[in-house]
Design a protein around this motif. Structure first.
Motif, PDB file in Angstrom:
ATOM      1  N   ASP A  33       0.856  -1.182   0.000  1.00 57.65           N
ATOM      2  CA  ASP A  33       0.000   0.000   0.000  1.00 57.65           C
ATOM      3  C   ASP A  33       0.896   1.237   0.000  1.00 57.65           C
ATOM      4  N   LYS A  36       0.891   3.742   2.942  1.00 54.67           N
ATOM      5  CA  LYS A  36       1.206   3.298   4.292  1.00 54.67           C
ATOM      6  C   LYS A  36       2.687   2.937   4.416  1.00 54.67           C
ATOM      7  N   ASN A  38       5.043   0.049   4.906  1.00 52.66           N
ATOM      8  CA  ASN A  38       4.961  -1.394   4.699  1.00 52.66           C
ATOM      9  C   ASN A  38       6.187  -2.039   5.330  1.00 52.66           C
ATOM     10  N   CYS A  57       0.233  -5.786  17.513  1.00 51.07           N
ATOM     11  CA  CYS A  57      -1.177  -5.644  17.143  1.00 51.07           C
ATOM     12  C   CYS A  57      -2.103  -5.930  18.313  1.00 51.07           C
ATOM     13  N   ARG A  80      -0.799 -10.057   6.039  1.00 51.14           N
ATOM     14  CA  ARG A  80      -0.752  -8.647   6.434  1.00 51.14           C
ATOM     15  C   ARG A  80      -1.508  -8.446   7.737  1.00 51.14           C
ATOM     16  N   HIS A  81      -0.999  -7.508   8.546  1.00 56.71           N
ATOM     17  CA  HIS A  81      -1.612  -7.239   9.841  1.00 56.71           C
ATOM     18  C   HIS A  81      -1.614  -5.735  10.086  1.00 56.71           C
ATOM     19  N   GLU A  82      -2.665  -5.274  10.750  1.00 49.40           N
ATOM     20  CA  GLU A  82      -2.791  -3.857  11.053  1.00 49.40           C
ATOM     21  C   GLU A  82      -2.729  -3.646  12.559  1.00 49.40           C
ATOM     22  N   HIS A  86      -3.513   2.615  14.338  1.00 45.52           N
ATOM     23  CA  HIS A  86      -2.352   3.060  13.561  1.00 45.52           C
ATOM     24  C   HIS A  86      -2.526   2.637  12.099  1.00 45.52           C
ATOM     25  N   PRO A  87      -3.492   3.231  11.426  1.00 46.30           N
ATOM     26  CA  PRO A  87      -3.773   2.844  10.039  1.00 46.30           C
ATOM     27  C   PRO A  87      -2.658   3.194   9.075  1.00 46.30           C
ATOM     28  N   LEU A  90       1.381  -1.078   7.956  1.00 45.73           N
ATOM     29  CA  LEU A  90       1.018  -2.459   7.635  1.00 45.73           C
ATOM     30  C   LEU A  90       2.203  -3.345   7.996  1.00 45.73           C
TER      31      LEU A  90
END
Length: 248
Positions: A33, A36, A38, A57, A80-82, A86-87, A90
């Protein structure tokens, strides 16, 4: 990236060139992305990559969407983890190298590490030659890279027994003294083998339990095994946005 430079650093591959086109293709494959940060977590199997991602996370190993952990639950593909709230970030979990005998370039190339903004090399003992070469691959590619030494709480508890310490605090001090010496030795080794560059790779010492506590904005635990070591600095290195007002 020049093939001559790669071979001069001890890498043996028939496909040494990572082009801009290859990077773009890899980013499409991994789900990069561009809006973001990465960040990919790399390293050998069972060094704590997934546990560290889950801690960042604030997820347990059995929670929905958690990175897979456990000796028989090695990550089989890129996930992938968010991080909650904290958008802008990634986190990517990838398969471990399985063995330290896997050439650094092969692992770097096969796992498409060149597709990411930041590579976090996770390990649980000293930095091996394979680890150092992987870090150098990132540096050659002008990527941000960090090293993080995990499982500090387990090591401290083991030190208490193995070194016959009187208590955990004594074990902690011995552990930290030996670890800092080892980190300095590894840094000297990196610098000596690459004199044409001023290479500095910070090796952060953390435990996943303490990282989760930090992410929950808790003060440092009183327990000597899980009291914060480099958790704050590690979080700041990942992104300054992760650091909030925590009473350490």
């Amino acid at each position: 990236m020049h093939a001559e430079l790669i071979h001069a650093r001890g890498y043996d591959t028939d496909q040494p060139t990572i082009t801009k086109e290859l990077i773009v293709s890899a980013q499409e494959t991994v789900g990069y992305d561009k809006d973001k940060q990465n960040i990919v977590f790399a390293g050998n199997v069972n060094v704590g990559k997934s546990s560290l991602i889950n801690a960042l996370c604030d997820k347990g190993g059995n929670d929905d969407g958690a990175a897979r952990v456990g000796s028989i639950q090695a990550t089989m593909g890129i996930t992938r983890h968010e991080i909650p709230n904290h958008p802008e970030m990634l986190l990517y979990d990838i398969p471990g190298a399985r063995t330290q005998d896997v050439p650094a370039f092969q692992y770097y190339h096969d796992q498409m590490l060149y597709a990411f903004d930041t590579v976090v090399l996770v390990h649980d003992t000293t930095l091996t030659q394979a680890d150092i070469r992987l870090l150098k691959m990132c540096i050659l590619s002008n990527q941000k890279c960090l090293a993080v030494r995990t499982k500090s709480d387990d090591h401290i508890r083991n030190y208490e027994y193995d070194k016959e310490c009187n208590n955990l605090e004594e074990a902690r001090q011995i552990f930290l003294s030996e670890i800092r010496q080892d980190i300095e030795r590894c840094q000297e080794q990196i610098a000596a083998s690459w004199p044409e560059r001023e290479v500095q790779v910070r090796d952060y010492v953390v435990s996943s339990r303490s990282v989760r506590s930090f992410m929950r904005q808790n003060a440092s635990p009183k327990d000597a095994a899980t009291a914060y070591i480099d958790e704050l600095d590690f979080a700041f290195a990942l992104s300054p946005t992760l650091v909030v007002n925590v009473d350490n």
